[in-house]
Enzyme design. Structure first.
Site, PDB file in Angstrom:
ATOM      1  CG  ASP A  63      -2.335   0.814   0.742  1.00  0.00           C
ATOM      2  OD1 ASP A  63      -2.188   1.523   0.091  1.00  0.00           O
ATOM      3  OD2 ASP A  63      -3.141   0.616   1.594  1.00  0.00           O
TER       4      ASP A  63
HETATM    5  C1  BGC Z   1      -4.947   3.204   0.302  1.00  0.00           C
HETATM    6  C2  BGC Z   1      -5.182   2.115  -0.781  1.00  0.00           C
HETATM    7  C3  BGC Z   1      -5.117   2.982  -2.130  1.00  0.00           C
HETATM    8  C4  BGC Z   1      -3.751   3.646  -2.216  1.00  0.00           C
HETATM    9  C5  BGC Z   1      -3.355   4.319  -3.677  1.00  0.00           C
HETATM   10  C6  BGC Z   1      -3.843   3.945   0.269  1.00  0.00           C
HETATM   11  O1  BGC Z   1      -4.056   5.060   0.982  1.00  0.00           O
HETATM   12  O2  BGC Z   1      -5.104   2.583   1.617  1.00  0.00           O
HETATM   13  O3  BGC Z   1      -6.562   1.552  -0.727  1.00  0.00           O
HETATM   14  O4  BGC Z   1      -5.204   2.028  -3.053  1.00  0.00           O
HETATM   15  O5  BGC Z   1      -3.884   4.518  -1.205  1.00  0.00           O
HETATM   16  O6  BGC Z   1      -4.379   5.418  -3.887  1.00  0.00           O
END
Ligand code: BGC
Length: 741
Positions: free
Chosen positions: A263
């Site tokens: 993530d």
């Molecule tokens: C979130 C994810 C997301 C990623 C990219 C993160 O902060 O937890 O769900 O896909 O950002 O935007």
């Protein structure tokens, strides 16, 4: 490209190039000019050369933009390996559907599969090849803002949705059209302690396997191409560096051989967790846990080379990761056509088409849950005079936080939709008050004073709006109040400790209720709200969630009876926030209020609130009235190689036809590990015509009785079971059966 050529390509790549394939950066990195290193590049401490070696990019959407970036990128790429475009396309790109919690309330995975297929078509035409969706995390705590992204609290229902969403996205991949799906957040992110964002998770391996892992597994079995590791620690180990979770369970036990991505900045955050002592160690731990792509941190790009050169990391691990990235690029046909679907003309024809809008409306219709309908106030007569009051009365912001690429202006407001149904002389509209009045909270969202001023009614405007609302209510037969959470109050980083409606909206409801008018409450929200303090002021309640582009139409469909509501909650609505986390399939306690013989104080309960929720899992009303009777089993003892047929009669005692969701729950009465009071094991949606009577049959087999025992074997134990069939998890008929040893 043939695999042998792809292999040759891998062998030809320099170490820097390989590492680049393991790096993902957001679009802003690629816009830096040549000389002055500012902004994101400086922040992450990476060079322009490294940027143009990064193998994938995050959240760049649109045929023109992706085409231009790919063109520019390929000029820099030594081996002309195309850039992979990945985005958060969570519940629609331009045609936005209701939030996943609303999709969960449809109890209709095959309808949702079509929605994701349409979303894939829009994403494809906009030059994207991977979506960071679906989020398949099971959730129990409505304080967590991200319950918006989940289909709810039940492992069985979530698994069906997980598989259908993945299939929808990837359906046309074989025809070189759909997009790859990346499920998230692996694993158990939905169990963050106290519903607080990015918090820790601690649970037994047995519970993890029983409740939390099935939806991810269902997505893997459905062929998902990618998995995202979660931010949280799981029993003390951050998921991003958790070898047991990612390598042993996901890859070895489940056979997942697609791409694993971290993530956002999560590899770097292994240091902040106190799990890695340096960014270099963080990179090593993540690679060893088989995380192939580092999203938006400098760990891989700046550390992997020296780890390998100093013999601290085996280069084969890098080769494995890069191979997986190349395989997906090849599968998507990028080596033959790096621009793939990105074509402005096709894009124009593909986005927000009437057909796609139609499906979004159908999903939004079916996601709506009718929570209360005193004296059958709904549906309203199209000739009655209606006061439409509240901050959501004429508001386009119906998409919810995670529709990041959606266009608010394209969404149909409730007022617009009502105006299509009733004559203007019968409709008066007043905003009444602000959605959210709390300046401190708004500032906490990062909004400037100036933008807050633009957004909010001034005190004088509020007074005028309030008066307008009162006089509109007075002269109308019925009041429809459109209220709810602010978009920024839910979604990522939207954890709340008070999950009631904002204060000034409640005040408005009380003031209108004091006029003695009939009130229909329409709720816009990203989570189950606590409604206890307003529920008795109103006659009818419709939970519309953030309903998406066609939200206004769907609400009007239900309010005026063109659609008979069929949504059923996939997440419990608490009586008050102190009950959280609350969910229907809790374990039997030794002192249940239902069965205990102790005096009432010494039962498993609260002294200041009921133990039951305001609205249970599976609950929802319809305009038709279904009466369940005659629950029977064809035998009440069976052995594991047999099955039981259970039947129930359902009679529609009304003039409305509609969809009835018949729910089947099982309780294991005695087991070596204490079991939930009820577990959803099957359901059927049937269509009942006016006054129709139908017999519904379910088959019960041993698979439905299995659980993980203390040795973590998935088994069914002989003994007695209760079978429940009904309209929701509480309103059920019951009978017994026995599994023979
Ligand atoms: C979130 C994810 C997301 C990623 C990219 C993160 O902060 O937890 O769900 O896909 O950002 O935007």
């Amino acid at each position: 490209m043939e695999n042998s050529k792809l292999k040759k390509l891998l062998d030809d790549m320099s170490l820097e190039e390989k590492i680049g394939q393991m790096v993902q950066l957001s679009g802003e990195f690629f816009n830096n000019d040549d000389n002055v290193v500012t902004g994101p590049r400086k922040k992450l401490g990476i060079s322009k050369k490294q940027v143009f070696l990064a193998g994938s990019v995050l959240n760049v959407v649109g045929a023109k933009k992706t085409h231009q970036l790919q063109e520019e990128y390929l000029k820099h790429s030594p081996h002309k390996i195309p850039l992979l475009f990945m985005s958060d396309i969570i519940y629609g790109l331009k045609t936005v559907y209701p939030i996943p919690l609303g999709m969960g309330a449809t109890w209709n995975p095959s309808l949702i599969e079509k929605a994701y297929q349409n979303t894939a078509a829009e994403a494809y035409a906009s030059g994207n090849q991977v979506s960071f969706a679906p989020m398949v995390d099971l959730v129990h705590d409505a304080r967590w803002g991200r319950v918006l992204e989940s289909t709810g609290e039940d492992p069985y229902l979530n698994s069906l949705f997980a598989a259908s969403m993945v299939k929808g996205f990837q359906k046309d991949l074989g025809k070189n059209r759909g997009i790859a799906s990346c499920i998230k957040h692996f694993a158990a992110y939905g169990a963050v302690e106290s519903g607080r964002e990015y918090n820790s998770v601690d649970m037994s391996e047995r519970r993890l396997k029983q409740e939390y892992l099935p939806s991810y597994k269902a997505a893997v079995d459905a062929g998902v191409e990618m998995v995202m590791a979660s931010f949280n620690t799981l029993n003390g180990i951050p998921a991003t560096g958790n070898k047991w979770l990612l390598k042993n369970i996901l890859r070895e036990e489940w056979g997942f051989n697609g791409i694993l991505i971290s993530d956002y900045a999560a590899i770097n955050e292994l240091v902040a967790h106190g799990f890695a002592e340096s960014q270099q160690q963080a990179a090593k731990l993540a690679v060893e846990a088989t995380v192939d792509i580092d999203m938006q941190s400098s760990a891989y790009v700046n550390e992997l080379k020296s780890l390998i050169e100093n013999g601290l990391l085996n280069v084969e691990k890098i080769n494995d990761a890069v191979w997986r990235v190349l395989l997906l690029k090849n599968k998507l046909g990028l080596f033959e056509d790096p621009y793939r679907g990105a074509n402005e003309k096709i894009e124009e024809k593909s986005l927000l088409t009437p057909k796609k809008r139609q499906l979004a409306r159908e999903v939004a219709d079916k996601a709506i849950v009718l929570l209360k309908n005193k004296d059958d106030l709904l549906p309203l007569n199209k000739h009655s005079s209606v006061a439409l009051i509240g901050p959501y009365a004429d508001e386009h912001e119906l998409l919810g936080l995670w529709a990041v690429h959606g266009d608010r202006k394209e969404s149909v407001t409730i007022n617009q939709a009502f105006s299509e149904v009733i004559e203007s002389k019968h409709l008066s509209v007043a905003k009444g008050t602000n959605i959210l009045d709390d300046r401190t909270m708004l500032k906490g969202f990062g909004l400037s004073d100036e933008s807050i001023d633009k957004m909010l009614l001034t005190d004088t405007q509020k007074e005028t709006e309030h008066e307008k609302a009162i006089s509109a209510a007075k002269k109308s037969d019925v009041v429809v109040m459109a209220v709810g959470e602010h978009t920024l109050e839910s979604g990522e980083a939207g954890s709340r400790t008070d999950i009631t409606l904002p204060y000034q909206q409640k005040q408005l409801i009380h003031d209108i209720a004091n006029l003695g008018k009939k009130i229909v409450l329409v709720l816009i929200s990203g989570r189950p709200l606590v409604l206890t303090d307003v529920i008795n002021d109103v006659d009818a309640v419709i939970e519309a969630w953030f309903p998406g582009t066609e939200g206004g139409h769907a609400i009007a469909d239900v309010v005026f009876g063109d659609v008979n509501p069929s949504g059923r909650l996939s997440m419990t609505f608490p009586y008050n926030v102190g009950q959280e986390p609350i969910y229907y399939n809790e374990l039997s306690t030794g002192r249940s209020v239902k069965t205990s013989k102790h005096s009432s104080r010494f039962m498993s309960r609260y002294i200041d609130a009921p133990v039951t929720p305001l609205f249970p899992f599976g609950y929802g009303l319809s305009y038709h009235r279904a009466i369940y009777s005659n629950l029977n089993v064809n035998k009440n003892k069976f052995s594991s190689d047999e099955s039981i047929k259970a039947t129930v009669d359902i009679e529609n005692n009304s003039y409305y036809s509609g969809i009835e969701t018949v729910q089947l729950y099982i309780q294991d009465m005695f087991a070596s590990v204490v079991q939930p009071e009820k577990n959803l094991k099957a359901f059927q949606q049937i269509y009942l015509s006016a006054h129709e009577k139908r017999r519904v049959t379910f088959t019960i087999n041993v698979e439905m009785l299995k659980f993980y025992n203390t040795n973590l074997d998935y088994i069914a134990e002989p003994g007695d079971f209760k079978l429940y069939i009904g309209k929701n998890s509480q309103d059920v008929l019951e009978t017994n059966f026995t599994l023979l040893g």
